[in-house]
Design a protein around this motif. Structure first.
Motif, PDB file in Angstrom:
ATOM      1  N   TYR A  51     -76.796 -66.076 -56.275  1.00 50.60           N
ATOM      2  CA  TYR A  51     -75.946 -66.740 -57.290  1.00 50.60           C
ATOM      3  C   TYR A  51     -76.691 -67.109 -58.564  1.00 50.60           C
ATOM      4  O   TYR A  51     -76.113 -67.734 -59.453  1.00 50.60           O
ATOM      5  CB  TYR A  51     -75.308 -68.006 -56.691  1.00 50.60           C
ATOM      6  CG  TYR A  51     -74.685 -67.753 -55.342  1.00 50.60           C
ATOM      7  CD1 TYR A  51     -73.568 -66.925 -55.227  1.00 50.60           C
ATOM      8  CD2 TYR A  51     -75.223 -68.295 -54.173  1.00 50.60           C
ATOM      9  CE1 TYR A  51     -73.003 -66.661 -53.991  1.00 50.60           C
ATOM     10  CE2 TYR A  51     -74.669 -68.032 -52.932  1.00 50.60           C
ATOM     11  CZ  TYR A  51     -73.557 -67.213 -52.847  1.00 50.60           C
ATOM     12  OH  TYR A  51     -73.002 -66.941 -51.626  1.00 50.60           O
ATOM     13  N   THR A  53     -65.133 -56.304 -45.470  1.00 47.75           N
ATOM     14  CA  THR A  53     -64.647 -57.517 -44.812  1.00 47.75           C
ATOM     15  C   THR A  53     -63.221 -57.256 -44.312  1.00 47.75           C
ATOM     16  O   THR A  53     -62.620 -56.232 -44.661  1.00 47.75           O
ATOM     17  CB  THR A  53     -64.636 -58.685 -45.811  1.00 47.75           C
ATOM     18  OG1 THR A  53     -63.844 -58.282 -46.941  1.00 47.75           O
ATOM     19  CG2 THR A  53     -66.040 -59.041 -46.283  1.00 47.75           C
ATOM     20  N   GLY A 113     -64.401 -68.715 -51.917  1.00 46.44           N
ATOM     21  CA  GLY A 113     -65.129 -67.450 -51.773  1.00 46.44           C
ATOM     22  C   GLY A 113     -64.139 -66.298 -51.798  1.00 46.44           C
ATOM     23  O   GLY A 113     -64.214 -65.372 -50.992  1.00 46.44           O
ATOM     24  N   GLU A 137     -63.937 -68.858 -56.755  1.00 46.06           N
ATOM     25  CA  GLU A 137     -64.993 -67.843 -56.666  1.00 46.06           C
ATOM     26  C   GLU A 137     -66.061 -68.167 -57.717  1.00 46.06           C
ATOM     27  O   GLU A 137     -65.743 -68.328 -58.893  1.00 46.06           O
ATOM     28  CB  GLU A 137     -64.378 -66.449 -56.896  1.00 46.06           C
ATOM     29  CG  GLU A 137     -65.367 -65.317 -57.057  1.00 46.06           C
ATOM     30  CD  GLU A 137     -66.368 -65.204 -55.919  1.00 46.06           C
ATOM     31  OE1 GLU A 137     -65.956 -65.103 -54.762  1.00 46.06           O
ATOM     32  OE2 GLU A 137     -67.593 -65.250 -56.192  1.00 46.06           O
ATOM     33  N   LEU A 158     -66.574 -61.280 -60.387  1.00 41.24           N
ATOM     34  CA  LEU A 158     -65.532 -61.120 -59.367  1.00 41.24           C
ATOM     35  C   LEU A 158     -64.248 -61.824 -59.809  1.00 41.24           C
ATOM     36  O   LEU A 158     -63.143 -61.324 -59.567  1.00 41.24           O
ATOM     37  CB  LEU A 158     -66.021 -61.641 -58.009  1.00 41.24           C
ATOM     38  CG  LEU A 158     -67.135 -60.772 -57.379  1.00 41.24           C
ATOM     39  CD1 LEU A 158     -67.730 -61.436 -56.143  1.00 41.24           C
ATOM     40  CD2 LEU A 158     -66.604 -59.389 -57.031  1.00 41.24           C
ATOM     41  N   ASN A 164     -62.746 -66.729 -45.901  1.00 44.18           N
ATOM     42  CA  ASN A 164     -63.158 -65.613 -45.059  1.00 44.18           C
ATOM     43  C   ASN A 164     -64.558 -65.182 -45.476  1.00 44.18           C
ATOM     44  O   ASN A 164     -64.781 -64.786 -46.618  1.00 44.18           O
ATOM     45  CB  ASN A 164     -62.190 -64.428 -45.215  1.00 44.18           C
ATOM     46  CG  ASN A 164     -62.487 -63.335 -44.203  1.00 44.18           C
ATOM     47  OD1 ASN A 164     -62.406 -63.563 -42.999  1.00 44.18           O
ATOM     48  ND2 ASN A 164     -62.868 -62.162 -44.678  1.00 44.18           N
ATOM     49  N   GLU A 165     -65.495 -65.267 -44.538  1.00 48.55           N
ATOM     50  CA  GLU A 165     -66.894 -64.880 -44.790  1.00 48.55           C
ATOM     51  C   GLU A 165     -67.509 -65.601 -45.990  1.00 48.55           C
ATOM     52  O   GLU A 165     -68.148 -64.986 -46.825  1.00 48.55           O
ATOM     53  CB  GLU A 165     -67.020 -63.363 -44.956  1.00 48.55           C
ATOM     54  CG  GLU A 165     -66.722 -62.603 -43.675  1.00 48.55           C
ATOM     55  CD  GLU A 165     -67.373 -61.236 -43.635  1.00 48.55           C
ATOM     56  OE1 GLU A 165     -68.529 -61.117 -44.072  1.00 48.55           O
ATOM     57  OE2 GLU A 165     -66.724 -60.300 -43.150  1.00 48.55           O
ATOM     58  N   LEU A 166     -67.286 -66.892 -46.064  1.00 47.71           N
ATOM     59  CA  LEU A 166     -67.978 -67.702 -47.076  1.00 47.71           C
ATOM     60  C   LEU A 166     -69.167 -68.427 -46.441  1.00 47.71           C
ATOM     61  O   LEU A 166     -70.278 -68.420 -46.990  1.00 47.71           O
ATOM     62  CB  LEU A 166     -67.025 -68.731 -47.693  1.00 47.71           C
ATOM     63  CG  LEU A 166     -67.723 -69.820 -48.508  1.00 47.71           C
ATOM     64  CD1 LEU A 166     -68.257 -69.248 -49.818  1.00 47.71           C
ATOM     65  CD2 LEU A 166     -66.818 -70.993 -48.788  1.00 47.71           C
ATOM     66  N   ASN A 219     -72.558 -67.033 -46.274  1.00 47.82           N
ATOM     67  CA  ASN A 219     -73.203 -66.798 -47.566  1.00 47.82           C
ATOM     68  C   ASN A 219     -73.636 -68.083 -48.259  1.00 47.82           C
ATOM     69  O   ASN A 219     -74.083 -68.047 -49.401  1.00 47.82           O
ATOM     70  CB  ASN A 219     -72.282 -66.019 -48.505  1.00 47.82           C
ATOM     71  CG  ASN A 219     -72.462 -64.522 -48.405  1.00 47.82           C
ATOM     72  OD1 ASN A 219     -71.505 -63.782 -48.450  1.00 47.82           O
ATOM     73  ND2 ASN A 219     -73.689 -64.061 -48.269  1.00 47.82           N
TER      74      ASN A 219
HETATM   75  C1  LIG Z   1     -68.951 -62.240 -48.221  1.00 45.45           C
HETATM   76  S1  LIG Z   1     -68.098 -62.508 -49.696  1.00 45.45           S
HETATM   77  C2  LIG Z   1     -66.429 -62.633 -49.071  1.00 45.45           C
HETATM   78  C3  LIG Z   1     -65.393 -62.294 -50.088  1.00 45.45           C
HETATM   79  C4  LIG Z   1     -63.941 -62.337 -49.548  1.00 45.45           C
HETATM   80  N1  LIG Z   1     -63.617 -63.630 -48.994  1.00 45.45           N
HETATM   81  C5  LIG Z   1     -63.709 -61.271 -48.504  1.00 45.45           C
HETATM   82  O1  LIG Z   1     -63.485 -61.611 -47.348  1.00 45.45           O
HETATM   83  O2  LIG Z   1     -63.751 -60.088 -48.855  1.00 45.45           O
HETATM   84  C6  LIG Z   1     -68.493 -64.187 -50.109  1.00 45.45           C
HETATM   85  C7  LIG Z   1     -67.958 -64.609 -51.454  1.00 45.45           C
HETATM   86  O3  LIG Z   1     -68.093 -66.031 -51.588  1.00 45.45           O
HETATM   87  C8  LIG Z   1     -68.504 -66.333 -52.923  1.00 45.45           C
HETATM   88  N2  LIG Z   1     -69.108 -67.677 -52.869  1.00 45.45           N
HETATM   89  C9  LIG Z   1     -70.275 -68.044 -52.329  1.00 45.45           C
HETATM   90  N3  LIG Z   1     -70.449 -69.377 -52.398  1.00 45.45           N
HETATM   91  C10 LIG Z   1     -69.340 -69.870 -52.973  1.00 45.45           C
HETATM   92  C11 LIG Z   1     -68.893 -71.178 -53.271  1.00 45.45           C
HETATM   93  N4  LIG Z   1     -69.649 -72.242 -53.017  1.00 45.45           N
HETATM   94  N5  LIG Z   1     -67.690 -71.327 -53.869  1.00 45.45           N
HETATM   95  C12 LIG Z   1     -66.925 -70.245 -54.148  1.00 45.45           C
HETATM   96  N6  LIG Z   1     -67.291 -68.971 -53.874  1.00 45.45           N
HETATM   97  C13 LIG Z   1     -68.473 -68.796 -53.292  1.00 45.45           C
HETATM   98  C14 LIG Z   1     -69.439 -65.200 -53.262  1.00 45.45           C
HETATM   99  O4  LIG Z   1     -69.650 -65.053 -54.650  1.00 45.45           O
HETATM  100  C15 LIG Z   1     -68.691 -64.010 -52.631  1.00 45.45           C
HETATM  101  O5  LIG Z   1     -67.780 -63.442 -53.522  1.00 45.45           O
END
Ligand SMILES: C[S@@+](CC[C@H](N)C(=O)[O-])C[C@H]1O[C@@H](n2cnc3c(N)ncnc32)[C@H](O)[C@@H]1O
Length: 380
Positions: free
Chosen positions: A32, A53, A88, A115, A120, A177-179, A182
């Motif tokens: 980031y 994903t 995310g 996001e 993105l 989902n998948e946040l 990360n």
């Molecule tokens: C693995 S991707 C998942 C994207 C989507 N949810 C999917 O399932 O395809 C994780 C996303 O979370 C975002 N992200 C990470 N930390 C975040 C935060 N604290 N707040 C918002 N977005 C965040 C990243 O930039 C990335 O786009």
């Protein structure tokens, strides 16, 4: 200097200033930072992206999520507005499919995409009509006397986008989902007598320092482990969960991710820490920061413990079972019927119907996405 080189330069400059940085700070900069992986618009998707994903499998996951959102909406007494905050949210694909599924809550729905990556967020406009936050979160009519203004009903669905969680209290759901995998995480290692933190030093070499007292509870859940065991320090999980819980006045947090228990993490070397790029497993996380995703399995005890400390109860279910309860098998049968009715005319909806069987197989595969865990958190 290339974008990738610039991420390395940013990290190395910070190491030079501080002597060493925690691995969580390293991950934060690599993903980031100004030249980070997600900052550059990389991440979930098919060709030209880095990993697939559940929303990227096709529309079926979003259809099931739409059913889950309707369940939450009805459980709250069908409020209007009903606010869904998707944290995310990446390129906005999940939101698009939820809206296409036309859930019953749609007229009440205000959908907030959160996001951090500006690139993105820009992509979300290719898939969705995005209104200013004041439109999505406002829409209040003045009342007579000194009563607070009443929300205007049946305005939805309205979508808006933010770079951080909204500072409002909602009746609705925080969805991710998948946040969690990360969120930046630190690293700890047991040497047979004591736990140490693994930090990143000059030349991007590991440096071991005694574990700070503040991290003791994070490693406490692993019990007695063999020398050399490495585990994650989920330093960003508590602050994120506290902020997300503060958003939900009435409702739930639905967090979908790959999760393992503490015993699995401590017996897996560092196989729970992975890098991805171009749909392949990447290499050493300390090499080429900014060029790959860096991710860690979420530890269920860490999630449940952190949630409990915030007054939240956690219920866990596997993704495959969750999707079946939401009616994925019925959706596949409906799709097959639609295909047999529309195949002759090359109907696009019929084609989508036919592809549901393949989508469902991927989404419920116990060795893949079906093995993910869905955590539903509610206030006690
Ligand atoms: C693995 S991707 C998942 C994207 C989507 N949810 C999917 O399932 O395809 C994780 C996303 O979370 C975002 N992200 C990470 N930390 C975040 C935060 N604290 N707040 C918002 N977005 C965040 C990243 O930039 C990335 O786009």
């Amino acid at each position: 200097m290339s974008g990738l080189g610039r991420a390395s330069a940013e990290i190395d400059a910070e190491i030079a200033r501080f002597g060493s940085i925690g691995f969580d700070r390293y991950v934060e900069l690599a993903l980031y930072g100004e030249h980070g992986f997600f900052t550059a618009g990389r991440g979930a998707g098919r060709a030209g992206r880095d990993f697939v994903t559940s929303p990227e499998i096709g529309p079926l996951f979003g259809r099931c999520v739409a059913v889950a959102l309707d369940d939450e909406w009805r459980a709250l007494g069908s409020p209007d507005p009903f606010v869904v905050v998707e944290a995310g949210a990446g390129n906005g694909r999940l939101c698009r499919e939820v809206l296409r599924a036309e859930p019953a809550c749609a007229p009440a729905l205000r959908y907030v995409l959160v996001e951090t990556s500006a690139m993105l967020r820009a992509e979300q406009h290719e898939r969705l009509t995005i209104e200013p936050p004041a439109v999505a979160l406002g829409g209040f009519a003045a009342t007579i006397d000194d009563e607070p203004p009443e929300p205007v009903e049946r305005l939805g669905p309205i979508v808006t986008a933010l770079d951080a969680l909204p500072a409002i209290a909602i009746d609705g759901v925080v969805l991710a989902n998948e946040l969690l995998d990360n969120l930046p995480f630190g690293l700890a290692e047991y040497d047979g007598t004591a736990w140490h933190e693994l930090r990143v030093g000059s030349g991007r070499a590991w440096i071991r320092v005694p574990l700070a007292r503040a991290d003791a509870s994070a490693v406490g859940i692993f019990g007695s482990v063999p020398p050399g065991t490495r585990v994650s320090l989920p330093r960003a999980l508590g602050p994120w969960l506290a902020a997300a819980a503060a958003v939900v006045r009435r409702g739930a947090l639905l967090l979908v991710d790959y999760m393992i228990d503490a015993a699995a993490m401590s017996s897996r070397g560092d196989g729970w820490l992975r890098t991805y790029r171009d749909h392949q497993r990447g290499g050493d996380p300390l090499t080429d920061p900014g060029s790959h995703d860096i991710t860690a399995d979420v530890v269920v005890e860490q999630l449940i413990g952190t949630a409990a400390s915030l007054g939240l109860d956690t219920a866990l279910v596997g993704q495959a079972e969750w999707l079946r309860k939401l009616g994925i098998d019925q959706l596949v049968d409906d799709g097959a019927r639609r295909w047999s009715e529309g195949a002759g005319v090359g109907d696009l909806r019929a084609l989508e119907g036919r592809s549901r069987a393949t989508q469902a197989a991927a989404l419920t595969d116990p060795d893949g996405l079906g093995g993910f865990t869905v955590a539903r958190l509610v206030r006690r």
